[in-house]
Design an enzyme around this catalytic site. Structure first.
Site, short mmCIF file in Angstrom:
data_model
loop_
_atom_site.label_atom_id
_atom_site.label_comp_id
_atom_site.label_asym_id
_atom_site.label_seq_id
_atom_site.Cartn_x
_atom_site.Cartn_y
_atom_site.Cartn_z
N HIS A 145 -33.11 -68.62 -7.77
CA HIS A 145 -32.61 -68.17 -9.07
C HIS A 145 -33.68 -67.36 -9.81
CE1 HIS A 145 -29.00 -70.47 -8.73
NE2 HIS A 145 -29.59 -71.64 -8.81
N HIS A 173 -34.74 -73.62 -3.86
CA HIS A 173 -33.45 -73.32 -4.50
C HIS A 173 -33.68 -72.68 -5.86
CE1 HIS A 173 -29.21 -74.24 -5.80
NE2 HIS A 173 -29.80 -74.23 -6.98
N GLU A 174 -34.55 -73.28 -6.65
CA GLU A 174 -34.80 -72.73 -7.98
C GLU A 174 -35.51 -71.38 -7.90
OE1 GLU A 174 -33.30 -73.96 -10.34
OE2 GLU A 174 -32.74 -75.87 -9.43
#
Length: 438
Positions: free
Chosen positions: A28, A24-25
């Site tokens: 980003h 998920h990170e």
């Protein structure tokens, strides 16, 4: 052995959660770096740093509590309307004004000479959307891949129209015996219609009352809707079709649409043979669509559900087995799945994958909620910025500039507090009144 498998299940689940957070990170960080934003930290977990290593300008690491993660994108907040980016700190009156001022000051402590064009807030609005949507989209893609591995690679347990067993008698379903083993027949129990008709295990039911039977669900619907009427069955036995006649009876049964409800329905007395059937991409997409809709409904009713979870934690009511739970509760369920002694090992493994798939789908949907500090709050701000600038261009007015998300920080802190309270309630309930599938 059971304790060992329980531990293995929990550890596999924790690893899967940590991997989901890390990816998920990455969702980003990768586009942010591609767009030139300065990224100073990438961490999985919160609390004390367990391990870290710096590569270039970014510090990568793991923290002690694996319940989240973060990527530090420099320049998330623009300077105030009267501030110079290098001299943001000012004295303010009012709690909210001071909070906003302090947040701006902390933001620019990481800005070095030459970073002025590498600040997140200076990105075009669509690049901000790509960066902030990257994280939850990774979770949604992960959910799709995990569902695909299970449904397309392993298969789904599907009831067929081939008879697995035939009931010897009719035993009404009650709340007392709905989830327990079926008692033995007695001379006082009426003979089951299937038994009276001469149905045998291995028979394939291909017709019911003159209509073809495409699948078990259609057959079940026809039987339940037949009441106590006559029933003509066409079964394929040893390669040839045989017609059998009987009369279904009305008996209390578990409602197929609501397992908590018992209703009167037509009863024949056969159980289907269940097989693993591999599904196609359409089944995966429909499962994702249904899961997305159910997740949206669950988020909408979360306050009510959380209220009942709190009552269950205090011993005032039974815990809803389909209600929300924390990652602690999900880990406990993972342990129970992995240590189920009567379930084949492969089934346990794929059940864990389904649990992780559902978790990723929820995380993705939850992060799209358009409120700070969630990713959806930043996406909403970027979309508003793009719309505002577009309207200004159409009306030939001056560029209104960047949207100042710092003004929404009080809302972000309130939301963070709400999420913290929700987490504490769910974790406490998962300890004292856990959801159990064993």
């Amino acid at each position: 052995m059971t304790v060992l498998m329980y531990t293995v299940g929990v550890l596999l689940f924790v690893f899967g959660v940590a991997a989901s957070i890390g990816l998920h990170e990455c969702g980003h960080m990768y586009p942010a770096k591609k767009f030139g934003v300065k990224v100073t930290q990438y961490f999985i977990g919160f609390g004390r740093t367990v391990w870290s290593r710096r590569r270039g300008e970014t510090e990568y690491g793991v923290k002690a509590v694996p319940l989240g993660g973060y990527v530090k994108l420099v320049g998330m907040l623009p300077p105030g309307p009267d501030d110079d980016p290098g001299t943001v700190r000012k004295s303010n009156t009012g709690m909210f004004a001071q909070i906003i001022s302090d947040a701006r000051s902390a933001e620019y402590e990481l800005v070095e000479e030459g970073d002025e064009d590498r600040l997140f807030y200076k990105l075009p609005w669509w690049k901000k959307v790509v960066v902030m949507a990257g994280g939850p989209m990774v979770n949604i893609v992960l959910a799709f891949l995990l569902f695909a591995v299970v449904f397309m690679g392993h298969g789904v347990r599907t009831a067929t129209t081939t008879v697995d067993s035939v009931s010897q008698c009719v035993i009404a379903v009650t709340k007392a015996n709905a989830t327990g083993p079926v008692r033995a027949c007695t001379p006082a129990d009426p003979v089951a219609p299937a038994k009276a008709a001469g149905l045998r295990p291995g028979d394939e039911i291909v017709g019911f009352n003159g209509k073809p039977v495409p699948d078990w669900q259609a057959l079940q619907t026809a039987i339940r809707g037949n009441g106590d009427g006559a029933a003509a069955l066409v079964v394929r036995r040893d390669g040839r079709d045989v017609t059998l006649t009987t009369k279904t009876t009305v008996s209390p049964r578990v409602d197929v649409n609501d397992p908590q409800r018992i209703t009167k329905a037509g009863f024949l007395g056969v159980s289907p043979t269940v097989v693993l059937e591999r599904q196609g991409p359409g089944f995966v997409l429909s499962t994702m669509a249904n899961g997305t809709w159910e997740t949206a409904k669950a988020l909408g009713t979360m306050p009510v559900k959380l209220y009942h979870v709190g009552r269950a934690a205090l011993g005032l009511e039974q815990r809803d087995q389909n209600g929300p739970m924390s990652v602690v509760g999900a880990g406990r369920v993972a342990g129970e799945m992995a240590s189920a002694p009567t379930v084949p090992l492969s089934e346990r493994f794929f059940s864990l994958l389904l649990l992780l798939a559902g978790l990723n789908l929820f995380l993705g949907m939850f992060n799209f909620v358009p409120l700070l500090p969630l990713d959806g709050g930043h996406i909403a701000g970027a979309l508003y910025e793009g719309a505002r600038r577009g309207v200004a261009r159409l009306r030939r007015r001056p560029d209104p500039g960047f949207v100042d998300v710092a003004r929404l920080l009080p809302v972000a802190y309130v939301m963070a507090g709400v999420i913290l309270v929700m987490s504490v309630v769910l974790i406490y309930a998962d300890i004292v009144a856990p959801v159990s599938f064993s």
